[in-house]
Every structure is written in C-alpha cells, then in structure tokens.
Design a protein around this motif. Structure first.
Motif, short mmCIF file in Angstrom:
data_model
loop_
_atom_site.label_atom_id
_atom_site.label_comp_id
_atom_site.label_asym_id
_atom_site.label_seq_id
_atom_site.Cartn_x
_atom_site.Cartn_y
_atom_site.Cartn_z
N ARG A 1 -40.48 27.08 45.06
CA ARG A 1 -40.29 28.10 44.04
C ARG A 1 -40.49 27.51 42.65
O ARG A 1 -40.17 26.35 42.40
CB ARG A 1 -38.89 28.70 44.16
CG ARG A 1 -38.65 29.90 43.27
CD ARG A 1 -37.34 30.59 43.60
NE ARG A 1 -37.36 31.20 44.93
CZ ARG A 1 -36.34 31.92 45.42
NH1 ARG A 1 -35.26 32.12 44.68
NH2 ARG A 1 -36.42 32.44 46.63
N GLY B 1 -39.67 27.49 38.56
CA GLY B 1 -38.59 27.84 37.65
C GLY B 1 -37.89 26.61 37.12
O GLY B 1 -38.32 25.47 37.33
N ASP C 1 -31.35 26.03 37.60
CA ASP C 1 -31.05 27.44 37.82
C ASP C 1 -31.45 27.89 39.22
O ASP C 1 -30.72 28.64 39.89
CB ASP C 1 -31.77 28.32 36.79
CG ASP C 1 -31.26 28.09 35.37
OD1 ASP C 1 -30.05 27.85 35.22
OD2 ASP C 1 -32.08 28.13 34.43
N VAL C 2 -32.62 27.43 39.67
CA VAL C 2 -33.14 27.87 40.97
C VAL C 2 -32.25 27.37 42.11
O VAL C 2 -32.02 28.09 43.09
CB VAL C 2 -34.59 27.40 41.16
CG1 VAL C 2 -35.08 27.72 42.57
CG2 VAL C 2 -35.50 28.05 40.12
N CYS D 1 -29.03 26.91 42.14
CA CYS D 1 -27.87 27.80 42.19
C CYS D 1 -28.25 29.16 42.77
O CYS D 1 -27.52 29.73 43.60
CB CYS D 1 -27.27 27.97 40.80
SG CYS D 1 -26.49 26.50 40.11
N GLN D 2 -29.40 29.69 42.35
CA GLN D 2 -29.84 31.01 42.82
C GLN D 2 -30.09 31.01 44.32
O GLN D 2 -29.64 31.92 45.04
CB GLN D 2 -31.11 31.42 42.07
CG GLN D 2 -30.89 31.72 40.60
CD GLN D 2 -32.19 31.78 39.82
OE1 GLN D 2 -33.29 31.65 40.38
NE2 GLN D 2 -32.10 31.96 38.50
N VAL D 3 -30.82 30.00 44.81
CA VAL D 3 -31.15 29.95 46.23
C VAL D 3 -29.89 29.73 47.07
O VAL D 3 -29.74 30.31 48.15
CB VAL D 3 -32.20 28.86 46.50
CG1 VAL D 3 -32.41 28.68 48.01
CG2 VAL D 3 -33.52 29.21 45.83
N ASP E 1 -26.99 30.85 46.48
CA ASP E 1 -26.34 32.16 46.60
C ASP E 1 -27.13 33.08 47.52
O ASP E 1 -26.55 33.82 48.32
CB ASP E 1 -26.20 32.80 45.22
CG ASP E 1 -25.15 32.11 44.35
OD1 ASP E 1 -24.30 31.39 44.92
OD2 ASP E 1 -25.20 32.27 43.12
N GLU E 2 -28.45 33.03 47.43
CA GLU E 2 -29.30 33.90 48.25
C GLU E 2 -29.09 33.66 49.74
O GLU E 2 -29.00 34.60 50.53
CB GLU E 2 -30.77 33.69 47.90
CG GLU E 2 -31.18 34.26 46.55
CD GLU E 2 -32.60 33.87 46.19
OE1 GLU E 2 -33.32 33.36 47.07
OE2 GLU E 2 -33.00 34.08 45.02
N SER F 1 -21.86 25.95 40.33
CA SER F 1 -21.81 26.47 41.69
C SER F 1 -20.40 26.35 42.25
O SER F 1 -19.71 25.36 42.03
CB SER F 1 -22.78 25.71 42.60
OG SER F 1 -22.68 26.19 43.92
N SER G 1 -19.58 31.76 34.23
CA SER G 1 -20.97 31.44 33.93
C SER G 1 -21.10 30.38 32.85
O SER G 1 -22.20 29.95 32.53
CB SER G 1 -21.73 32.70 33.49
OG SER G 1 -21.15 33.23 32.31
#
Length: 295
Positions: free
Chosen positions: A78, A80, A84-85, A87-89, A91-92, A124, A263
């Motif tokens: 991915r 980015g 940030d990525v 943490c995003q993944v 959560d996903e 996280s 955050s």
C-alpha cells in the motif's frame, strides 16, 4: 487470543525473523498472518513505479523467508505514510498483535527522525512486539513479565500464559521492581511469598502448569544516572531481563489519556517519561507491549 498478526516489513529482515520465531509457538500455530509493506509517496511517476517494484520484491522475499502455510498468509502493498498505514491496516484486519522492527531511538530523537515504530506505539491500542535492529532473535523459551498491581501487567501475564501453553521446556520469569524492598533484591533467601504482587502472579501461573521463577529488585543499585522513577524501574527490568537471558519480555503500557485525546500523542512517552518507553529503547531482547485503556 492471538488469531490475527500484522507483520510490517521494511526489507531489513528483523521483523520477519521475529515472526518466524513467534509462529513456532504452539499457541500461534493457527494464527493468520498479514504481511504489510508501505510505499512512501514519491515526487515522480518514475520513482513511484520503482518503489512499487521494490516493495513487491520485499513482500515476496518476506513471504518466502517465513515459509509458512500459504493458507495462513496474505500480503498487502500500500502507498502512503508508513506510520499511518500500519495503524490503519491493523484496525482494518482487527490485528491481535503487530510485529515490527525498531531502531531503538531514544526520546526526542525518535520524533525528529519520524520513527514509524514510535508513532505506532503511541497511537495504536493493539499489542506490539518490537524488535530492535541490534538484538539477536532467539527461540522463545525464557519469557519474562514485568509484574506490578496494574491491570495492564495482569493482562500481560494472561497473554504470556497463553503464549506458553504446550511450550515444552519453557520457563516464566516474574519480575517486580519495588523500592520498598530495600536490601532484598535477588538474594538467595528471597521468598516470593513475602511479595504479594509476585505471590498472586505465581499462583496464577501455576494453575496452568507453567514453571515459574520470581525475581525482585529494590531498584537501588547502579541508578545514579537515571533521574526519574520510571527510568530507575526501567533500568532494573532491563537488567533482570539481560541477567536471566530472557528471550521475550512482556510488559504493560497503560493508556492514561482520556478518550477525547486518543488521536493525540502521549507526551509522557514521547519525552521518555514512561516506563514502557524506557524498556522499549533499552531492553536487549524483543519486547511485547500490551495496553489496557484507562477509563
């Protein structure tokens, strides 16, 4: 308890090595692994194409090195900002554990150098297994939990007992640093039953049939250069881990921020004032940080 693992790879091999060792644990045999590599944004299309190709090779090499059942492994490439990525993944995929490498940068140095692992550690809420570049990853047999009366420490104990189930030849070390125990640090006549925190943790471990060794320190020796209480306790935890040749250290990292500020970065950790941050930077073995949120 650990069914989904996110492995963030950069091409250096340290995180992959840790995952391979971790995956050998009987408790992790059925865990699903997601291998992630993040391609930072580039200024030109040509450089972006080159980075995508490089990222694909990094993922392929990591999966080949892991040599796990293909049905257990998936990969994500991915673009980015890496911090940030990750943490995003996490959560996903609802990761139960994040494994990633760490340069072990200290305090403000990690902020100024835009440390990915430090940023993820801050924001996280998921357990993180950090592997510094300068440590040797060993087969996991000797596991230490930093024990106190906190909920996060109790959570770590449960996690350690889960990881050690059916692990032959393993030994659990329970470490407690208590400044009230002056002069009783690691002496041959030390009786863990006299320390209620250790006694309760040892009793819990014995329910699972896990061999237990208790170590306690007053945190009073060799501490002249450490000004903060967390620094002194952190130094002792690191010393106990090194002296006992620990393969994996678990400790709690409670989140003290109110929910409205989740955050935002925890300044105590960024400035090196937290115990978990000191151990993250200075321990000579992989460190698994597990967080329980404050109300």
């Amino acid at each position: 308890m650990i069914e989904k693992i996110l492995l963030a790879v950069s091409g250096l091999g340290h995180a992959e090595e840790m995952l391979k060792t971790f995956a050998d644990l009987p408790a992790a045999k059925r865990a699903k692994i997601t291998v992630l590599h993040v391609v930072p944004g580039q200024t030109t299309a040509e450089s972006m194409t080159a980075k995508w190709e490089e990222g694909g090779k990094i993922l392929a090499n990591a999966i080949q090195y892991l040599n796990l059942d293909p049905s257990r492994v998936s990969s994500i490439l991915r673009q980015g900002e890496p911090k940030d990525v990750v943490c995003q993944v996490a959560d996903e995929i609802e990761a139960d554990l994040i494994i990633m490498g760490s340069r072990g940068l200290k305090r403000l140095q990690s902020i100024l150098s835009n440390s990915v692992s430090q940023y993820v550690f801050q924001l996280s809420s998921r357990p993180m297994l950090l592997v510094k570049d300068d440590i040797y990853v060993k087969k996991i047999n000797r596991v230490m939990v930093a024990i106190d009366s906190s909920d996060s420490a109790k959570h770590c104990l449960k996690l350690a007992l889960f990881l050690m189930q059916d692990l032959k030849g393993a030994e659990l070390f329970l470490a407690n640093v208590n400044t009230d125990w002056m002069g009783k640090s690691n002496k041959p006549d030390f009786n863990p039953a006299d320390n209620p925190v250790l006694a309760a943790a040892a009793a819990e471990a014995k329910k699972y049939g896990v061999p237990v060794r208790c170590v306690s320190s007053s945190g009073t020796s060799g501490q002249e250069g450490i000004a903060t209480t967390s620094g002194r306790a952190g130094q002792e935890i690191c010393r106990l881990a090194e002296e006992n040749n620990i393969d994996l250290l678990l400790m709690g990292s409670p989140d003290r921020r109110p929910s409205i500020a989740k955050s935002f970065v925890d300044l105590d950790r960024l400035l090196g004032a937290s115990l978990s941050d000191y151990v993250r930077v200075n321990a000579t073995c992989p460190v698994l940080l597990a967080r329980t949120e404050a109300a």
